[in-house]
Design a protein around this motif. Structure first.
Motif, PDB file in Angstrom:
ATOM      1  N   ASP A  48       0.926  -1.554   0.126  1.00 49.27           N
ATOM      2  CA  ASP A  48       0.103  -0.047   0.184  1.00 49.27           C
ATOM      3  C   ASP A  48       0.716   1.035  -0.432  1.00 49.27           C
ATOM      4  OD1 ASP A  48      -1.413   2.400   0.801  1.00 49.27           O
ATOM      5  OD2 ASP A  48      -3.159   0.944   1.891  1.00 49.27           O
ATOM      6  N   GLU A  49       0.828   1.891  -1.125  1.00 51.35           N
ATOM      7  CA  GLU A  49       1.875   3.387  -0.898  1.00 51.35           C
ATOM      8  C   GLU A  49       0.768   4.661  -1.216  1.00 51.35           C
ATOM      9  OE1 GLU A  49       2.311   4.591  -5.181  1.00 51.35           O
ATOM     10  OE2 GLU A  49       0.470   4.280  -4.216  1.00 51.35           O
ATOM     11  N   SER A  50       0.084   4.054  -0.621  1.00 51.63           N
ATOM     12  CA  SER A  50      -0.868   5.628  -0.025  1.00 51.63           C
ATOM     13  C   SER A  50      -0.361   7.215  -0.169  1.00 51.63           C
ATOM     14  CB  SER A  50      -2.631   5.615   0.476  1.00 51.63           C
ATOM     15  OG  SER A  50      -2.781   4.391  -0.067  1.00 51.63           O
ATOM     16  N   LEU A  54       2.168   7.312  -5.406  1.00 48.17           N
ATOM     17  CA  LEU A  54       1.346   6.919  -6.333  1.00 48.17           C
ATOM     18  C   LEU A  54       3.116   6.793  -7.262  1.00 48.17           C
ATOM     19  CD1 LEU A  54      -1.220   8.281  -8.203  1.00 48.17           C
ATOM     20  CD2 LEU A  54      -1.306   6.519  -7.024  1.00 48.17           C
ATOM     21  N   SER A  70      -4.130   1.815  -3.610  1.00 52.82           N
ATOM     22  CA  SER A  70      -3.600   3.058  -3.373  1.00 52.82           C
ATOM     23  C   SER A  70      -4.802   4.177  -3.500  1.00 52.82           C
ATOM     24  CB  SER A  70      -2.934   3.914  -4.643  1.00 52.82           C
ATOM     25  OG  SER A  70      -2.507   5.303  -3.639  1.00 52.82           O
TER      26      SER A  70
END
Length: 246
Positions: A48-50, A54, A70
């Motif tokens: 999860d690269e929120s 991005l 994300s």
């Protein structure tokens, strides 16, 4: 203890989920190690690269993950007026064919609210322009910076999210109460937004959260697109209030 020393081949899961960086402490794990373990023990790595803004702005973790998720409700929207999320499959991943076939064969039901889709598309027009406009903090505020740098894009930054802790709960409360900014549980908005993260997310497990460095008085701040001088004055005002109760 290193994750590699805790792996039990007789009780393996099907996936490992990790944030990059983490929320709210902004810790960046060594995801190259996670990737190696995923290959060795044949499980999926989902990142999860929120917070990382991005893959085409600040960081690129797709090279390590099987799946990237994300939140599109955060900085990619910015307006705090739509809900949504994304899922990206790594076409170079060893599980790509299986995952793609499963998603293609599954009877996908589109339940996204029409107005959310309309506003999300409209908000996204200025995404790449808005990111540089946010006064993002410096690299010194990020723990495990070397892990973050391994994924940071050449022109990428360090995000506009940070967390503060204080010498006392009273100081934390005074700071938060006197911040002249919007307050709420989200992040990545075009306007500065603050929240008493631990109270909101872990109110019934404060002791457990503290064991992992998430103190009761932690204040999480998502910096918006306001003018720098106005932001600084607002923080100074809140800090003076905190100092007055120490």
């Amino acid at each position: 203890m290193p994750l590699s020393l805790t792996m039990d081949t007789n009780a393996m899961g099907c996936a490992l989920f990790a944030e990059f960086p983490s929320n709210p402490l902004l810790r960046s794990a060594n995801i190259s190690v996670f990737c190696a373990l995923a290959d060795k023990y044949d499980f999926l790595l989902v990142i999860d690269e929120s917070i990382g803004n991005l893959i085409d702005v600040d960081v690129d973790v797709l090279q390590y993950a099987d799946i990237i998720v994300s939140s599109l409700s955060k900085i990619s929207s910015g307006g705090a007026n739509a809900m949504g999320g994304s899922l990206i499959l790594n076409p170079q991943g060893c599980h790509y064919a299986t995952l793609k076939a499963y998603m293609s064969a599954t009877n996908y039901e589109d339940t996204w609210f029409d107005e959310d889709a309309v506003f999300m598309e409209h908000n996204s027009h200025n995404f790449t322009r808005n990111i540089p406009a946010i006064p993002r903090h410096q690299r010194g505020l990020l723990p495990q910076i070397h892990h973050y740098l391994s994924c940071k894009l050449p022109e990428g930054g360090y995000g506009g999210l940070f967390s503060l802790t204080f010498t006392s709960l009273a100081a934390s409360q005074a700071f938060f109460d006197n911040m002249p900014f919007q307050k709420g549980p989200s992040l990545g908005t075009n306007f500065t937004l603050a929240c008493p993260y631990t109270i909101l997310a872990h109110y019934l497990e404060l002791g457990w959260a503290a064991e992992y460095g998430v103190e009761e008085g932690l204040v999480r701040i998502s910096v918006g697109m306001e003018e720098r001088e106005g932001l600084l004055e607002g923080f100074k005002f809140a800090l003076r209030a905190a100092e007055a109760v120490v």
